[in-house]
Scaffold this active site. Structure first.
Site, PDB file in Angstrom:
ATOM      1  N   PHE A 135       0.806  -1.221   0.000  1.00 36.91           N
ATOM      2  CA  PHE A 135       0.000   0.000   0.000  1.00 36.91           C
ATOM      3  C   PHE A 135       0.835   1.265   0.000  1.00 36.91           C
ATOM      4  CE2 PHE A 135       0.667  -0.559   4.611  1.00 36.91           C
ATOM      5  CZ  PHE A 135       1.010   0.729   4.991  1.00 36.91           C
ATOM      6  N   CYS A 191       9.723   1.232   3.440  1.00 38.35           N
ATOM      7  CA  CYS A 191      10.666   0.221   3.912  1.00 38.35           C
ATOM      8  C   CYS A 191      12.085   0.751   3.988  1.00 38.35           C
ATOM      9  CB  CYS A 191      10.612  -1.009   3.013  1.00 38.35           C
ATOM     10  SG  CYS A 191      11.271  -0.747   1.356  1.00 38.35           S
ATOM     11  N   GLU A 196      -5.200  -3.738  -1.785  1.00 35.69           N
ATOM     12  CA  GLU A 196      -6.627  -3.397  -1.818  1.00 35.69           C
ATOM     13  C   GLU A 196      -6.926  -2.129  -1.021  1.00 35.69           C
ATOM     14  OE1 GLU A 196      -6.071  -6.436   1.561  1.00 35.69           O
ATOM     15  OE2 GLU A 196      -5.186  -5.923  -0.395  1.00 35.69           O
TER      16      GLU A 196
END
Length: 500
Positions: free
Chosen positions: A150, A282, A177
């Site tokens: 996401f 990240c 999603e």
């Protein structure tokens, strides 16, 4: 009526048939603005079938045909930067400038794909034996899949599918999603650029869709970016099914600050690297390791800068940091801060009570700074994925490197120093896949590959760059012997003099 994000299969929008939908919220307001269709196993099969059918012609298409489409695609992406960024802001929450930066980094890989002709050149050795030549070539795999997170709903997909299709593969993308709309726009623009139907498909869904792709016999390879537990699962499951896998996992990125460092530059870097994109990346710096007596001064400088960051809706030009993706994630991030003092940390900044006037139901959290954090605390051990920066204190360079190398993660790391010899030692001794020297977020440019070590990567290949090209192709070696024309049998005249 709630807007629905449907699948993109075979070059067109395909309405979901499973009857299952997921909510998509505006993180700044907390309101559900969209629903996304969640694919059934049958819809997974349909997307893979469309990709397989397209591969029959795309896989044998010329390099010139592929790069012509990609050049047009690059121009369309450039023209629609703001549109893509607006969708990212609306569903992810990051500020518009961050979203534009994400698109720009994705475009780097599209540009790399435009130059794929040089990346796919083979090798030739002549006369390895009498009249024997050996050549090495690289060929496409077939249908490949990408499962993306996401936090970068446009950039990470563009780290995957442009190179994959440039190499002659067809692609099924399963985006998060939580913020699905950007992926559909990327696919629609590719179609407008002339990409044949079925070469790029977008399949929305949850674990049903993921498992469907991992287990599908016609999917040859899987690319993934996400958390370490899921990366480990993706790698194990797809590998067990005979697929090649690149699965990039989580991180706990450290920044080592030596006593000789420019502390103002280090503090600036720590703030931007820890709190940019609300820490939801990240490559965020989540742990600063201060060496020697500089700790107090460095923490004071970080605090001074952090307190000036403006938090607000991503579409407000004044905002420097937006909300988190969901309320549940906001609450989880907050729990690390509220429990930090009990685990020995000094809470210098507590952002857990932050709200934004007029947007009280948004997924807000302020910037948090934890000092004197221990390595056995939850705030240090876990990937928080939010705007929480931990500061750890060590006495020496060796202590700092040992602390960092003891982490199970090995994604990115950085050192801040004026000493070239110290920097050289660090880049050789630290156990991480990407290293920055006075650069807090060392994300490589497109023609170098991105990837970590240890629990930050499962599989042999890093993503994009040369590793990406190798991942999306497989090598073949051809050994050839031809008779000399002078030895042609009688009755066949090639115009060469006879040897007998």
């Amino acid at each position: 009526m709630t807007k629905t994000v449907n699948h993109w299969i075979g070059g067109k929008t395909v309405e979901g048939t499973s009857g299952q939908y997921g909510p998509v919220t505006d993180p700044a307001t907390g309101a559900v603005t969209t629903q996304v269709a969640l694919a059934s196993v049958e819809e997974v099969d349909a997307a893979v079938a469309a990709a397989k059918a397209a591969y029959a012609t795309w896989g044998t298409s010329s390099l010139a045909q592929r790069t012509t489409v990609l050049f047009r695609y690059r121009a369309l992406l450039d023209a629609h930067r703001d549109d893509i960024a607006a969708l990212i802001t609306a569903e992810h929450g990051k500020v518009h400038s961050d979203a534009l930066g994400e698109v720009a980094r994705g475009l780097e890989i599209v540009e790399l794909a435009c130059g794929i002709t040089t990346q796919l050149k083979g090798e030739l050795s002549t006369q390895v034996s009498n009249r024997v030549d050996v050549s090495s070539i690289r060929q496409s795999l077939g249908v490949v899949a990408g499962i993306t997170p996401f936090n970068f709903p446009a950039m990470v997909p563009m780290w995957m599918f442009p190179l994959a299709i440039a190499c002659g593969n067809t692609f099924v993308l399963k985006p998060s999603e939580k913020d699905p709309s950007a992926a559909n726009l990327l696919a629609e623009l590719a179609s407008k650029a002339g990409l044949p139907d079925g070469v790029l498909n977008v399949l929305h869904g949850d674990k049903v869709a993921v498992d469907g792709l991992l287990n599908h016999p016609d999917v040859t390879a899987v690319s993934f970016v996400g958390s370490t537990p899921i990366a480990r699962y993706i790698h194990a499951t797809a590998s067990a099914n005979g697929k090649r896998v690149q699965a990039l996992g989580g991180a706990k990125n450290h920044m080592l600050v030596l006593p000789d460092a420019d502390l103002d530059a280090a503090a600036d870097a720590a703030v931007s690297a820890a709190y940019g994109s609300a820490g939801e990346r990240c490559m965020a710096i989540s742990a600063v390791v201060a060496v020697g007596a500089i700790g107090d001064e460095l923490v004071a400088k970080i605090r001074e800068r952090a307190e000036k960051i403006t938090i607000g809706p991503g579409n407000d030009p004044a905002s420097e940091m937006g909300p988190l993706i969901t309320a549940a994630h906001r609450d989880k991030v907050a729990s690390y801060v509220t429990g930090a003092a009990a685990q020995g940390a000094e809470v210098v900044l507590d952002g857990t009570g932050h709200t934004v006037e007029g947007f009280e139901d948004g997924h807000w959290i302020g910037l948090s700074l934890l000092d004197k954090v221990s390595t056995d605390s939850d705030a240090y051990k876990d990937e928080i994925f939010g705007p929480v920066l931990c500061v750890l204190r060590v006495d020496t360079y060796e202590d700092g490197v040992a602390l960092m190398n003891a982490s199970p993660f090995g994604n990115g790391t950085a050192i801040f120093t004026r000493d070239g010899g110290a920097a050289r030692r660090f880049q050789l001794e630290v156990e991480a896949g990407m290293v920055g020297v006075n650069v807090p977020i060392p994300v490589p440019v497109g023609y170098h590959s991105f990837g970590g070590w240890k629990d930050s990567l499962f599989g042999d290949h890093h993503i994009y760059g040369n590793d990406g090209v190798h991942f999306y192709t497989r090598g073949k070696v051809v050994t050839t012997r031809w008779p000399d024309p002078a030895d042609t049998p009688a009755g066949v005249d090639l115009g060469f003099p006879r040897n007998h």
